[in-house]
Design a protein around this motif. Sequence first.
Motif, PDB file in Angstrom:
ATOM      1  N   ILE A 114      19.588 -41.244  16.607  1.00 54.74           N
ATOM      2  CA  ILE A 114      18.869 -42.385  17.171  1.00 54.74           C
ATOM      3  C   ILE A 114      17.959 -42.984  16.094  1.00 54.74           C
ATOM      4  O   ILE A 114      17.254 -42.251  15.402  1.00 54.74           O
ATOM      5  CB  ILE A 114      18.017 -41.971  18.394  1.00 54.74           C
ATOM      6  N   HIS A 115      17.987 -44.284  15.958  1.00 54.74           N
ATOM      7  CA  HIS A 115      17.109 -44.994  15.024  1.00 54.74           C
ATOM      8  C   HIS A 115      15.930 -45.579  15.790  1.00 54.74           C
ATOM      9  O   HIS A 115      16.114 -46.313  16.761  1.00 54.74           O
ATOM     10  CB  HIS A 115      17.869 -46.117  14.319  1.00 54.74           C
ATOM     11  N   PHE A 116      14.696 -45.243  15.337  1.00 54.73           N
ATOM     12  CA  PHE A 116      13.492 -45.746  15.996  1.00 54.73           C
ATOM     13  C   PHE A 116      12.697 -46.640  15.062  1.00 54.73           C
ATOM     14  O   PHE A 116      12.712 -46.476  13.835  1.00 54.73           O
ATOM     15  CB  PHE A 116      12.585 -44.585  16.437  1.00 54.73           C
ATOM     16  N   GLU A 117      11.998 -47.578  15.669  1.00 55.55           N
ATOM     17  CA  GLU A 117      10.986 -48.370  14.988  1.00 55.55           C
ATOM     18  C   GLU A 117       9.711 -48.303  15.821  1.00 55.55           C
ATOM     19  O   GLU A 117       9.744 -47.955  17.006  1.00 55.55           O
ATOM     20  CB  GLU A 117      11.450 -49.807  14.799  1.00 55.55           C
ATOM     21  N   VAL A 118       8.592 -48.628  15.207  1.00 51.32           N
ATOM     22  CA  VAL A 118       7.310 -48.537  15.900  1.00 51.32           C
ATOM     23  C   VAL A 118       7.230 -49.575  17.008  1.00 51.32           C
ATOM     24  O   VAL A 118       7.593 -50.735  16.828  1.00 51.32           O
ATOM     25  CB  VAL A 118       6.148 -48.734  14.904  1.00 51.32           C
ATOM     26  N   GLY A 119       6.777 -49.126  18.182  1.00 57.92           N
ATOM     27  CA  GLY A 119       6.470 -50.051  19.267  1.00 57.92           C
ATOM     28  C   GLY A 119       7.510 -50.202  20.337  1.00 57.92           C
ATOM     29  O   GLY A 119       7.257 -50.846  21.350  1.00 57.92           O
ATOM     30  N   ARG A 120       8.707 -49.583  20.149  1.00 48.45           N
ATOM     31  CA  ARG A 120       9.766 -49.823  21.146  1.00 48.45           C
ATOM     32  C   ARG A 120      10.686 -48.602  21.295  1.00 48.45           C
ATOM     33  O   ARG A 120      11.894 -48.701  21.077  1.00 48.45           O
ATOM     34  CB  ARG A 120      10.571 -51.050  20.761  1.00 48.45           C
ATOM     35  N   PRO A 121      10.160 -47.472  21.672  1.00 44.75           N
ATOM     36  CA  PRO A 121      10.971 -46.241  21.687  1.00 44.75           C
ATOM     37  C   PRO A 121      12.138 -46.298  22.666  1.00 44.75           C
ATOM     38  O   PRO A 121      13.252 -45.885  22.323  1.00 44.75           O
ATOM     39  CB  PRO A 121       9.964 -45.165  22.074  1.00 44.75           C
ATOM     40  N   GLY A 122      11.893 -46.767  23.877  1.00 39.40           N
ATOM     41  CA  GLY A 122      12.977 -46.824  24.848  1.00 39.40           C
ATOM     42  C   GLY A 122      14.041 -47.827  24.453  1.00 39.40           C
ATOM     43  O   GLY A 122      15.249 -47.552  24.536  1.00 39.40           O
ATOM     44  N   HIS A 123      13.603 -48.978  24.015  1.00 37.75           N
ATOM     45  CA  HIS A 123      14.529 -50.025  23.576  1.00 37.75           C
ATOM     46  C   HIS A 123      15.433 -49.508  22.465  1.00 37.75           C
ATOM     47  O   HIS A 123      16.656 -49.736  22.477  1.00 37.75           O
ATOM     48  CB  HIS A 123      13.715 -51.235  23.092  1.00 37.75           C
TER      49      HIS A 123
ATOM     50  N   GLY B 177      14.526 -36.441  27.099  1.00 36.32           N
ATOM     51  CA  GLY B 177      14.452 -36.592  28.552  1.00 36.32           C
ATOM     52  C   GLY B 177      13.825 -37.929  28.900  1.00 36.32           C
ATOM     53  O   GLY B 177      14.274 -38.641  29.810  1.00 36.32           O
ATOM     54  N   TYR B 178      12.755 -38.291  28.163  1.00 38.81           N
ATOM     55  CA  TYR B 178      12.160 -39.625  28.334  1.00 38.81           C
ATOM     56  C   TYR B 178      13.188 -40.711  28.028  1.00 38.81           C
ATOM     57  O   TYR B 178      13.358 -41.679  28.797  1.00 38.81           O
ATOM     58  CB  TYR B 178      10.948 -39.813  27.421  1.00 38.81           C
ATOM     59  N   GLN B 179      13.882 -40.559  26.896  1.00 39.22           N
ATOM     60  CA  GLN B 179      14.858 -41.582  26.521  1.00 39.22           C
ATOM     61  C   GLN B 179      15.917 -41.750  27.611  1.00 39.22           C
ATOM     62  O   GLN B 179      16.315 -42.874  27.935  1.00 39.22           O
ATOM     63  CB  GLN B 179      15.519 -41.201  25.198  1.00 39.22           C
ATOM     64  N   THR B 180      16.363 -40.622  28.144  1.00 42.03           N
ATOM     65  CA  THR B 180      17.384 -40.680  29.200  1.00 42.03           C
ATOM     66  C   THR B 180      16.872 -41.448  30.413  1.00 42.03           C
ATOM     67  O   THR B 180      17.564 -42.313  30.961  1.00 42.03           O
ATOM     68  CB  THR B 180      17.796 -39.256  29.599  1.00 42.03           C
TER      69      THR B 180
ATOM     70  N   LEU C 196      24.910 -38.376  30.468  1.00 43.59           N
ATOM     71  CA  LEU C 196      23.822 -38.361  29.491  1.00 43.59           C
ATOM     72  C   LEU C 196      22.833 -37.256  29.842  1.00 43.59           C
ATOM     73  O   LEU C 196      22.419 -37.130  30.995  1.00 43.59           O
ATOM     74  CB  LEU C 196      23.108 -39.718  29.486  1.00 43.59           C
ATOM     75  N   HIS C 197      22.445 -36.472  28.827  1.00 45.67           N
ATOM     76  CA  HIS C 197      21.484 -35.393  29.055  1.00 45.67           C
ATOM     77  C   HIS C 197      20.461 -35.369  27.935  1.00 45.67           C
ATOM     78  O   HIS C 197      20.806 -35.459  26.753  1.00 45.67           O
ATOM     79  CB  HIS C 197      22.196 -34.039  29.107  1.00 45.67           C
ATOM     80  N   GLY C 198      19.202 -35.224  28.285  1.00 38.12           N
ATOM     81  CA  GLY C 198      18.152 -35.066  27.294  1.00 38.12           C
ATOM     82  C   GLY C 198      17.002 -34.263  27.868  1.00 38.12           C
ATOM     83  O   GLY C 198      16.806 -34.222  29.089  1.00 38.12           O
ATOM     84  N   HIS C 199      16.233 -33.627  26.971  1.00 38.82           N
ATOM     85  CA  HIS C 199      15.080 -32.834  27.415  1.00 38.82           C
ATOM     86  C   HIS C 199      13.861 -33.207  26.599  1.00 38.82           C
ATOM     87  O   HIS C 199      13.942 -33.412  25.387  1.00 38.82           O
ATOM     88  CB  HIS C 199      15.360 -31.335  27.253  1.00 38.82           C
TER      89      HIS C 199
END
Length: 939
Positions: A738-747, A780-783, A773-776
Amino acid sequence: MPFPRPLLLSLMSLSLVLPAAPATADDGKKPLTFLDLMKFRQIEDPVISTEGGHVAYALEPDRGDGEVVVRSVDGTQERRIERGKGPAVTRDGRFAAALVEPSLEAKEAAADAKDGDKPKTGLTLVDVGTGDSESWERVESFAFSDDGDWLARHHGKAPKGEDDGVESAEAETEKKGKDKDEKKENAGTTLVLRHLDDGREIEIPHVTAYAFDDTSAFLAYAVAETGGAGNGLFVRDLAGAGTAELAVTASEGGRYTALAWAHDRPLLGFVAAIDDDRHEPGDGALWIFDGAAGAGRAAVERAPTEGWRIPSHNGLTWSRDGARLFFGTRPRPADEGGDGDGDDAPFDPYDLEALLDKRELDVWHGDDPRISTNAKEEWDDEKDRTYLAVHHLGNGSTVQLADLEAREVEPGDSPRAVLGRADVPYLKQITWMGWFHDLYWISLDDGSRRFLGEELAESDTARLSPDGRFAVWFEAPHWYLWDADSGQRRNLTAGLGVGFADERHDRPQAPPSYEVAGWLADSSAVWIYDRYDIWSFPTGDGEPSTVTEGRGRKGTTEFRLVDLDPERPHIEPGEALLVEGFRHGPQKDDGLWRLVAGQPGLSPLVEPSSTRLDVLAKAEDSDRLLYTRESYTEFPDLWTADLDLKNQRKLTDVNPQIADFAWGTPERVTWSSADGHPLEGILIRPDGLAEGERCPVFVYYYRFMTHRLHRFNAPVVNHRPSFPVYASHGYCVFLPDIHFEVGRPGHDAVQSLVPGVQKLVDMGVADPERIGLHGHSWSGYQTAYVITQTDIFAAAIAGAPVSNMTSAYGGIRYGSGLARQFQYEQGQSRLGKSLWEARDRYIEASPLFYADRVNTPLLIQFGDEDEAVPWTQGIELYLALRRLDKDVVFLQYRGEPHHLKKYANKLDYSIKMKEYFDHYLLGAPAPAWITDGEPYRGK
């Protein structure tokens, strides 16, 4: 706006055949079950003997009784200790020992018993040559002397009314004079010293602590009798048959703690104190016993700072040359020394002070350094905190190094200085910013300080040169060097065109470094890592250079030194070093190289391949390595080889049953996120999947996963899915980065995940109607967020998810008592600003506010004593989905933390996890807990 189901409509009309969970694959391999997982064993606590001819290790099944195995490297000898753990082998490999745990049956039968009634560990000693063994009950610890001639075993207290013969001397003391319970609690237990050649034993009663010296000349032990009359610190001369006992110091009610021998010399440091009438130790004194002189002395009788004391609860550290002994001091408590007046005062119902003493109140003030909950969690450590001081044996001086401002000072081997960190000015901002400190160079001669850096992040590494003249530290994004002689500071890394800060850092706070590789022993240079290479920075004249000649960055290979000797403090010129290289490119594999300090070039020893080598240890007196080798389908068994990785020999075959199961095959997949960032992932195909045949897909992720391409997936039952279980039942398993940038984790999770899943559809692998889809925790938040933005998933499981970043921001982490604000502003949640500065970000990143868009069946899991994520976050999401009449089930495991610990709960969750996906992805009948739930029945 919900993320569309890209290009799925055209695929829905395809007639797709779902692979059923096979009883047996075409090649005869079986699907893996949870019962099978329970029987797989892991290797724990592997050790190699000093001479390199023997290894010992514990084998622990996921459920059941383990064992210790001791074997010769040449395979001619093998001994086993049932239910053993924590093995040790003598220097010459003649003897091995291990603590012996109670059986699983006994532990579970006594699960509800009081601690004193629970079954205790024992000890088994085995003669490796003959196989003869001897066992003892109720042993809490053991140690071999370094020369392998002696074994010391320390027994625990016998249950009430039981006398097993070991503690006869102590039992006799008890009979002669009963004392207060407090004195009984402080009393020691029997230590037995056994000579391994002739089997004779010496029983020493009432021991609280013991330690062999490195030279195997002495055994030191502290004695605390029930009545306190015979308390003292004693040593035995092991060369003289171990029978001669010397009292270094003895006092009625004495307490002797923090025993520490110097490195390779018979110098013992310890703290001596006298218990007061409340059975608490008074002011301590630092004692030193000199084995060469055969005598001890009180080296430091009081703390060097007025109003401070040397506490009995302490930790001592010797410099490697034995010239300095570091110890801890502490300010004397302001309320110390109460005389207990008034304890027998007559009852007065109007005594306001007595009444108010019973109040139950915590005052939270806005200027408190720590919030109240965190202060409570830290209290035990803070009340026992000691502040480093040093005693110089040469001139007899004692210097206080740490104080209430610069609290964090680590002992070291430099004869000139240590480094100290002052964190007190930044304690308050832990709440929203994280951990910071000021950095100081502190003189060992007089404790004077030189300021080096301000408001450095906790992760910013600092290292002192061996001679103490130079300090190097990271102040993002650069490394700095300071010279104590000139007082000059210089930037080491500016202008090199290479970044020394984490290049993949995607959080709001400053990026961390890649750490220091080590100092040259003569302090002429320091070696520092960038992402790929090892750099050498001279402390004098000369230009920096890459020790690895830039081959790391050129080949996207991360070179790191392998620590073969934990006691090696520095890098010697001409020293042959082992280097591990991990290729970050498409290969994701490992190799091993040799590097000679001071000479250019790397010599390959093991070329990178689809197997990963992990070097565990080097035998102290030989060139034999102990390491593991693994791949996705190869369990990390133990291997040995020479230092040049020749004469490789496999020592173990712990889980041969792997060959019986359909484990699946991993491959690398690439795609671009919806924002155009190149991404990678791992696809595990089930065995026997025909070309062009589509399969249901189980997606599991967190942040970066592709480094696991050649890693073995531990076959255990826990909160994480077992990849081989799903692969062997017809699922494709997808592990995307997963690629993240500041300010938009879910997006960002959506932008990365959905195109990755679409890539599998486009490859003809994924059945678009059967993707789970499974996450913890973080995933888990992303899911929970992702399913508010897309309907691409047929079902989802979110373990311990944050659902409402506005309420979570204002909460605490129950484990540490810390406020959660720093996590959202600067940490993993990556929002970068406070709730009031970026209110919209918090709302937009919260699944709760988009719960009405969820069309995916969701299973939520939480332990209701989760110490990391408040389990009320799961309740918020559950209540929202319930109110909106969505398909949701919430699994609340009672008394469980962030990761389930109780085996029954881990197994239940693993089974339910698979039942959930089997129903929604394979079309299996739904169990009653999915369709009807399980009503509360007073459990």
